[in-house]
Design a protein around this motif. Sequence first.
Motif, PDB file in Angstrom:
ATOM      1  N   GLY A 122      26.194  15.301 -11.900  1.00 39.87           N
ATOM      2  CA  GLY A 122      26.917  15.601 -10.669  1.00 39.87           C
ATOM      3  C   GLY A 122      27.130  14.354  -9.836  1.00 39.87           C
ATOM      4  O   GLY A 122      26.723  13.246 -10.192  1.00 39.87           O
ATOM      5  N   THR A 123      27.768  14.542  -8.701  1.00 44.51           N
ATOM      6  CA  THR A 123      28.061  13.432  -7.802  1.00 44.51           C
ATOM      7  C   THR A 123      26.811  13.076  -7.008  1.00 44.51           C
ATOM      8  O   THR A 123      26.240  13.914  -6.316  1.00 44.51           O
ATOM      9  N   TYR A 124      26.395  11.830  -7.081  1.00 44.36           N
ATOM     10  CA  TYR A 124      25.138  11.402  -6.475  1.00 44.36           C
ATOM     11  C   TYR A 124      25.302  10.041  -5.815  1.00 44.36           C
ATOM     12  O   TYR A 124      25.808   9.095  -6.427  1.00 44.36           O
ATOM     13  N   GLU A 125      24.879   9.954  -4.558  1.00 39.81           N
ATOM     14  CA  GLU A 125      24.862   8.680  -3.846  1.00 39.81           C
ATOM     15  C   GLU A 125      23.436   8.170  -3.839  1.00 39.81           C
ATOM     16  O   GLU A 125      22.552   8.791  -3.250  1.00 39.81           O
ATOM     17  N   PRO A 126      23.149   7.056  -4.488  1.00 39.02           N
ATOM     18  CA  PRO A 126      21.772   6.574  -4.603  1.00 39.02           C
ATOM     19  C   PRO A 126      21.097   6.371  -3.252  1.00 39.02           C
ATOM     20  O   PRO A 126      21.726   5.969  -2.277  1.00 39.02           O
ATOM     21  N   HIS A 127      19.816   6.680  -3.217  1.00 38.14           N
ATOM     22  CA  HIS A 127      18.979   6.427  -2.054  1.00 38.14           C
ATOM     23  C   HIS A 127      18.936   4.927  -1.788  1.00 38.14           C
ATOM     24  O   HIS A 127      19.083   4.115  -2.706  1.00 38.14           O
ATOM     25  N   VAL A 128      18.732   4.566  -0.522  1.00 39.17           N
ATOM     26  CA  VAL A 128      18.729   3.151  -0.156  1.00 39.17           C
ATOM     27  C   VAL A 128      17.648   2.375  -0.912  1.00 39.17           C
ATOM     28  O   VAL A 128      17.768   1.172  -1.134  1.00 39.17           O
ATOM     29  N   GLN A 129      16.570   3.069  -1.321  1.00 38.63           N
ATOM     30  CA  GLN A 129      15.483   2.403  -2.044  1.00 38.63           C
ATOM     31  C   GLN A 129      15.529   2.699  -3.543  1.00 38.63           C
ATOM     32  O   GLN A 129      14.572   2.490  -4.255  1.00 38.63           O
ATOM     33  N   GLU A 130      16.663   3.183  -4.025  1.00 37.87           N
ATOM     34  CA  GLU A 130      16.818   3.573  -5.413  1.00 37.87           C
ATOM     35  C   GLU A 130      16.944   2.370  -6.346  1.00 37.87           C
ATOM     36  O   GLU A 130      17.635   1.397  -6.036  1.00 37.87           O
ATOM     37  N   ASP A 131      16.285   2.454  -7.492  1.00 38.86           N
ATOM     38  CA  ASP A 131      16.462   1.478  -8.566  1.00 38.86           C
ATOM     39  C   ASP A 131      17.500   2.059  -9.517  1.00 38.86           C
ATOM     40  O   ASP A 131      17.188   2.862 -10.397  1.00 38.86           O
ATOM     41  N   THR A 132      18.762   1.668  -9.317  1.00 36.71           N
ATOM     42  CA  THR A 132      19.842   2.274 -10.095  1.00 36.71           C
ATOM     43  C   THR A 132      19.812   1.881 -11.570  1.00 36.71           C
ATOM     44  O   THR A 132      20.495   2.500 -12.387  1.00 36.71           O
ATOM     45  N   SER A 133      19.023   0.883 -11.916  1.00 36.50           N
ATOM     46  CA  SER A 133      18.941   0.493 -13.318  1.00 36.50           C
ATOM     47  C   SER A 133      18.273   1.566 -14.167  1.00 36.50           C
ATOM     48  O   SER A 133      18.402   1.581 -15.394  1.00 36.50           O
ATOM     49  N   LYS A 134      17.554   2.478 -13.521  1.00 33.90           N
ATOM     50  CA  LYS A 134      16.875   3.554 -14.244  1.00 33.90           C
ATOM     51  C   LYS A 134      17.747   4.795 -14.392  1.00 33.90           C
ATOM     52  O   LYS A 134      17.323   5.789 -14.968  1.00 33.90           O
ATOM     53  N   MET A 135      18.968   4.768 -13.862  1.00 28.96           N
ATOM     54  CA  MET A 135      19.794   5.959 -13.784  1.00 28.96           C
ATOM     55  C   MET A 135      20.606   6.172 -15.061  1.00 28.96           C
ATOM     56  O   MET A 135      21.208   5.254 -15.596  1.00 28.96           O
ATOM     57  N   VAL A 136      20.609   7.432 -15.523  1.00 21.95           N
ATOM     58  CA  VAL A 136      21.412   7.849 -16.664  1.00 21.95           C
ATOM     59  C   VAL A 136      22.244   9.039 -16.202  1.00 21.95           C
ATOM     60  O   VAL A 136      21.703  10.029 -15.706  1.00 21.95           O
ATOM     61  N   LYS A 137      23.568   8.970 -16.361  1.00 20.09           N
ATOM     62  CA  LYS A 137      24.439  10.023 -15.860  1.00 20.09           C
ATOM     63  C   LYS A 137      25.073  10.812 -16.996  1.00 20.09           C
ATOM     64  O   LYS A 137      25.406  10.267 -18.050  1.00 20.09           O
ATOM     65  N   GLY A 138      25.244  12.123 -16.745  1.00 18.90           N
ATOM     66  CA  GLY A 138      25.880  12.996 -17.724  1.00 18.90           C
ATOM     67  C   GLY A 138      25.306  14.390 -17.635  1.00 18.90           C
ATOM     68  O   GLY A 138      24.401  14.656 -16.824  1.00 18.90           O
ATOM     69  N   PRO A 139      25.779  15.326 -18.444  1.00 16.87           N
ATOM     70  CA  PRO A 139      25.219  16.681 -18.469  1.00 16.87           C
ATOM     71  C   PRO A 139      23.751  16.635 -18.925  1.00 16.87           C
ATOM     72  O   PRO A 139      23.443  16.013 -19.954  1.00 16.87           O
ATOM     73  N   LEU A 140      22.876  17.268 -18.164  1.00 19.21           N
ATOM     74  CA  LEU A 140      21.457  17.234 -18.531  1.00 19.21           C
ATOM     75  C   LEU A 140      21.228  17.818 -19.915  1.00 19.21           C
ATOM     76  O   LEU A 140      20.299  17.398 -20.626  1.00 19.21           O
ATOM     77  N   SER A 141      22.056  18.771 -20.305  1.00 17.72           N
ATOM     78  CA  SER A 141      21.907  19.378 -21.631  1.00 17.72           C
ATOM     79  C   SER A 141      22.088  18.360 -22.750  1.00 17.72           C
ATOM     80  O   SER A 141      21.612  18.567 -23.870  1.00 17.72           O
ATOM     81  N   GLN A 142      22.750  17.248 -22.438  1.00 16.17           N
ATOM     82  CA  GLN A 142      23.010  16.227 -23.449  1.00 16.17           C
ATOM     83  C   GLN A 142      22.134  14.984 -23.312  1.00 16.17           C
ATOM     84  O   GLN A 142      21.803  14.342 -24.310  1.00 16.17           O
ATOM     85  N   ILE A 143      21.772  14.632 -22.084  1.00 14.57           N
ATOM     86  CA  ILE A 143      21.093  13.350 -21.880  1.00 14.57           C
ATOM     87  C   ILE A 143      19.573  13.462 -21.734  1.00 14.57           C
ATOM     88  O   ILE A 143      18.865  12.458 -21.828  1.00 14.57           O
ATOM     89  N   LEU A 144      19.072  14.689 -21.510  1.00 16.62           N
ATOM     90  CA  LEU A 144      17.629  14.856 -21.328  1.00 16.62           C
ATOM     91  C   LEU A 144      16.998  15.314 -22.632  1.00 16.62           C
ATOM     92  O   LEU A 144      17.308  16.397 -23.144  1.00 16.62           O
ATOM     93  N   ALA A 145      16.104  14.498 -23.177  1.00 18.40           N
ATOM     94  CA  ALA A 145      15.473  14.814 -24.461  1.00 18.40           C
ATOM     95  C   ALA A 145      14.448  15.941 -24.294  1.00 18.40           C
ATOM     96  O   ALA A 145      13.765  16.020 -23.269  1.00 18.40           O
TER      97      ALA A 145
END
Length: 277
Positions: A122-145
């Motif tokens: 979904g649409t997400y605006e990172p938190h000011v203290q977010e480490d965006t390098s850890k972010m993976v985007k897509g349908p959870l049904s596909q990207i979450l093991a």
Amino acid sequence: MIKLIASDLDGTLIGSDFRFRPRTLQALHAAANAGVRIVFVTGRPLRWMEPVLAQLGQEWNGENSFAFCSNGAVTYDIARSQAVATRTMSGSEVQALHTDLEEAFPGALYIAETLEHVYVQGTYEPHVQEDTSKMVKGPLSQILAPRAEVVKYLLFQGGAVPSNLLAQVQEVVGERASATRSAPYQPLVEVAQRGLNKGRVLADFAQSLGIAPDEVAAFGDMPNDFEMLDWAGHGYVMASGLPELKDRVGRICPGFEEDGVAQTIERMLTEREGRQA
């Protein structure tokens, strides 16, 4: 005599600038130096903790303190600077919940957090203290093991009434997991391992140290703090906290802007010194 102080962070110990007020920081140092164990019990993920803990300074008595992050899903040893325990849901458990919640709340923002990654649908605006390098985007049904170790699963439904959204999510989730909210006016629900809450983790920690509930002071301001405040012998809701929590707990301390936690700790330390004299 108080042997352990447990406190929420946002809205309780730190403000909207994510900083401790000086008097609060001084009171925490005084308590830690007096041998009182300090635990920060927060909905914040571990990846948001470094800027907060850095404010404690190098003189902080870390041997007496831990942080329970993601509403207790992660135990972080401050002295050792490492996570020492997790209480997680499997990716397959989250996928089952997600299937039902996605049907009930189509178009919502969904996030599944592990210690290594943040999976976003979904649409997400990172938190000011977010480490965006850890972010993976897509349908959870596909990207979450299926074997992923999820510390927290979140749902954000724009335009929803926060309390109503929580009740609706709890109805869908049932007994399969715990659901709560920690953001005062945001329609954001946090889902975790079945039976997990701040109170359960605090009780287990205190028991491991031989500390009884009446030797524990706890502070919070939101519904996710209820079990912790209810279990502690001295559980306080901030006067600046959510009205519904104040009604449930009853014991109130001055609000954040009045350094309410600091005032209460100062009084407790004075009473402690009096008993030891």
